[in-house]
Write a protein that holds these residues in place. Sequence first.
Motif: not given
Length: 327
Positions: A167-168, A171, A324, A322, A165, A185, A163, A160, A158, A206, A187
């Motif tokens: 789009s991340h 998921i 992140a 996540t 964002t 993932h 990290i 993105s 997937h 994506m 990125p």
Amino acid sequence: MPITRRQAALAMLATPLLARPALAQAEAYPARALRFVVPVAAGGSADAQARLVAQRLSERWAQPVVVENRPGANGIVAAQAFMQAPPDGHTIFATPSGPIAINPHLYRRLPYDPMRDFAFASLISVIPLVLVVHPSVPANTLQEFLALSRRLGDGLTHASAGIGTPSHLTIAMTRSMGQGGNPTHVPFGGSAPALTSLVGGQTMAMWDAAFSAAPFVRENRLKAIAVAHPERLAMLPSVPTTVEQGVPELISSTWMSLCMAAATPTDRVRRFSAEVDQILRVPEMRDNLAAQGAIVRGGTPDDFAAFARAESDKWGRLVRETGATMD
């Protein structure tokens, strides 16, 4: 007690000085050119939306509106430039959602606090994310894709835009609902390189804004599976929403907005917001924004403030899930 000539003269000298704060408050707004500070490079959807509003605002107010692109550090460079300007309503932070709703959860030492330092003036639009996959992926509906993701696990790659964002984090949203398995993932440093990997078959799927993904869908180089929003997009009218496909909780979008400094006089914030709201009601403007893959919003500063707080809570939860971090 009689007033002496000297006392009268001093009083006359003091009167203009005492009046200055009141005159400053009563200064016509806008009194000069406005500046939109945009945290992305020229050419993308956020920049295009800022320029559309700036042009209309300039026409209505007969004042120049200068758009200044300050990309870098996930919007922090632009936010700092915006914060250094006087809080008089002439400098506006024209920003997508990341600097407001995601950065405070990604950075432990962020040099600003949007909930404290910003006045939320206008929500221009929301830009729903679209699930796009490489044509070789054996799924044509959202349910088929989710089943495939659960079956393949980390074998499904997937992409993105990076990290933290949207789009991340979308998921992560799918995974947190127990819907999408545990894909790998991958990125990238932005939407463009992520889409390049997807078109080239190096990754399989994506979540991205329609503005970026739609050209590849039209050329049949990518398949569009679902729009993560209750409403279909004018840009991709044949693509069903997540709500239509039985996953109503899967709602994900970035958005475009206009903020002022928190110390800006309230009457200026509200006047600016009301003017932008009128601009967004113009049919031609709505059509132009729809061509950017956006759904027009508008409304009052209070509406936008409530929306921004809810979005910050949502994305903050996903950032924590996540793990992140950017510092």
